[in-house]
Scaffold this motif. Structure first.
Motif, PDB file in Angstrom:
ATOM      1  N   ILE A   1      37.496  48.593 -79.399  1.00  0.00           N
ATOM      2  CA  ILE A   1      36.528  47.462 -78.674  1.00  0.00           C
ATOM      3  C   ILE A   1      36.818  46.109 -79.135  1.00  0.00           C
ATOM      4  O   ILE A   1      36.994  45.802 -80.294  1.00  0.00           O
TER       5      ILE A   1
ATOM      6  N   TYR B   1      28.844  48.747 -82.410  1.00  0.00           N
ATOM      7  CA  TYR B   1      30.337  48.725 -81.597  1.00  0.00           C
ATOM      8  C   TYR B   1      31.279  49.541 -82.635  1.00  0.00           C
ATOM      9  O   TYR B   1      31.917  50.389 -82.265  1.00  0.00           O
TER      10      TYR B   1
ATOM     11  N   THR C   1      36.414  47.798 -83.889  1.00  0.00           N
ATOM     12  CA  THR C   1      35.900  46.732 -83.021  1.00  0.00           C
ATOM     13  C   THR C   1      36.266  45.349 -83.758  1.00  0.00           C
ATOM     14  O   THR C   1      36.251  44.970 -84.986  1.00  0.00           O
TER      15      THR C   1
END
Length: 336
Positions: free
Chosen positions: A135, A149, A155
């Motif tokens: 991400i 996330y 992330t």
């Protein structure tokens, strides 16, 4: 008797010699067999090493430094979710697994992505279902959201230091994806287009003053975008257009102004777009009537045909793809 003994001795010697030769041949075959087996074993041990190497490469990771510290990410991510950075993914030839969506703001329609929408105001589980392996998020993700996330996939939150420059964002995203050379190619093409476009715009407009205004439909106000605005500032510092004095002096990204202030801008050219929806959206029609009022009709820019109604989604994005589309819009509208 002597002859018989001599024959017996020679026969025995011959038998012993033949046995020795046979034994030697058997030993040689055994040795050859061992060499073949050893060679096969070496080849067999080498094959798993190559397979193991490929597997290791497939699961290899790298450590990058984001806004909230270092994070271990896949070296070659395959399923990427780019929250607010889909523009850069598309520029780099990467299709994200989802596209962010906000119920009030919509999405970046100009990208024309054929992927599922992810409502950023909804449950994080909707993102989990798409199974991203990386991400990438921009400044819209605060530390709390970043932690959420991170529970879905590794992330990388872009550092604040790059967020005001689309070129730096593109480079950072490409680095995270492991394709830095692709960013160099994209930027070289972008720089060429900007240089050519800047020359054409400056020749057409010279020092004529330009204002970028957003029509806020709900409250029927206007937002003047300043030279530091992330979405439109590049038309001044990259494309070479001259801002109206008020925009040039602004330290904020934008300023809410009334209809009565617009004549004071002394704009030779006005770029305008609604804050949401399109020019033909039913909910926008009441606010759009402001542009038919006497104040607007008496503006020099209106009288000279220099009002440009733009599509809002790429004019409210600072991505590298959106910036190229803005340049194309300006060349089409302003260069005769």
């Amino acid at each position: 008797m002597k002859n018989w003994c001599r024959k017996f001795i020679w026969t025995a010697v011959l038998i012993l010699a033949m046995s020795a030769i046979a034994a030697c041949g058997t030993n040689n075959k055994a040795a050859d067999s061992k060499e073949v087996q050893a060679g096969n074993a070496a080849a067999a041990s080498a094959a798993p090493a190559e397979t193991g190497g490929a597997a290791a490469s497939e699961g290899a990771t790298r450590t990058v430094s984001g806004e909230f510290g270092e994070v271990e990410i896949p070296a070659n991510p395959k399923r990427v979710a780019g929250i607010y950075v889909e523009d850069y993914l598309k520029a780099l030839g990467v299709t994200p697994v989802v596209q962010w969506y906000h119920p009030s703001w919509g999405k970046q329609d100009y990208l024309k992505l054929d992927v599922p929408e992810y409502d950023i105001t909804g449950s994080i589980e909707a993102l989990l279902e798409k199974n991203p392996d990386l991400i990438i998020a921009d400044g819209g993700a605060d530390e709390a959201r970043y932690e959420q996330y991170s529970k879905v996939a590794p992330t990388y939150r872009l550092p604040e230091a790059v967020l005001q420059d689309s070129r730096l964002i593109l480079t950072a995203v490409a680095e995270a994806l492991g394709i830095p050379d692709k960013a160099k190619t994209v930027l070289a093409d972008y720089d060429k287009k900007v240089a050519d476009g800047k020359a054409a715009l400056q020749q057409a407009l010279s020092q004529e003053k330009v204002a970028v205004i957003r029509l806020n439909v709900a409250d029927k106000t206007f937002a003047l975008f300043g030279v530091k605005n992330r979405y439109t500032g590049m038309i001044y510092d990259q494309f070479g257009l001259t801002p109206v004095p008020m925009a040039a002096e602004m330290t904020d990204y934008q300023a809410i102004i009334s209809e009565e202030v617009i004549p004071q801008l002394e704009a030779d050219h006005i770029i305008i777009f609604p804050d949401n929806g399109g020019w033909d959206s039913a909910v926008n029609q009441e606010a759009i009537k402001l542009l038919d009022g006497p104040l607007w009709k008496n503006l020099p820019a209106v009288k000279n045909g220099n009002i440009y109604r733009m599509e809002r989604s790429h004019w409210q994005s600072g991505g590298i793809t959106a910036n190229q589309m803005k340049l194309e819009d300006l060349l089409k509208a302003m260069v005769k």
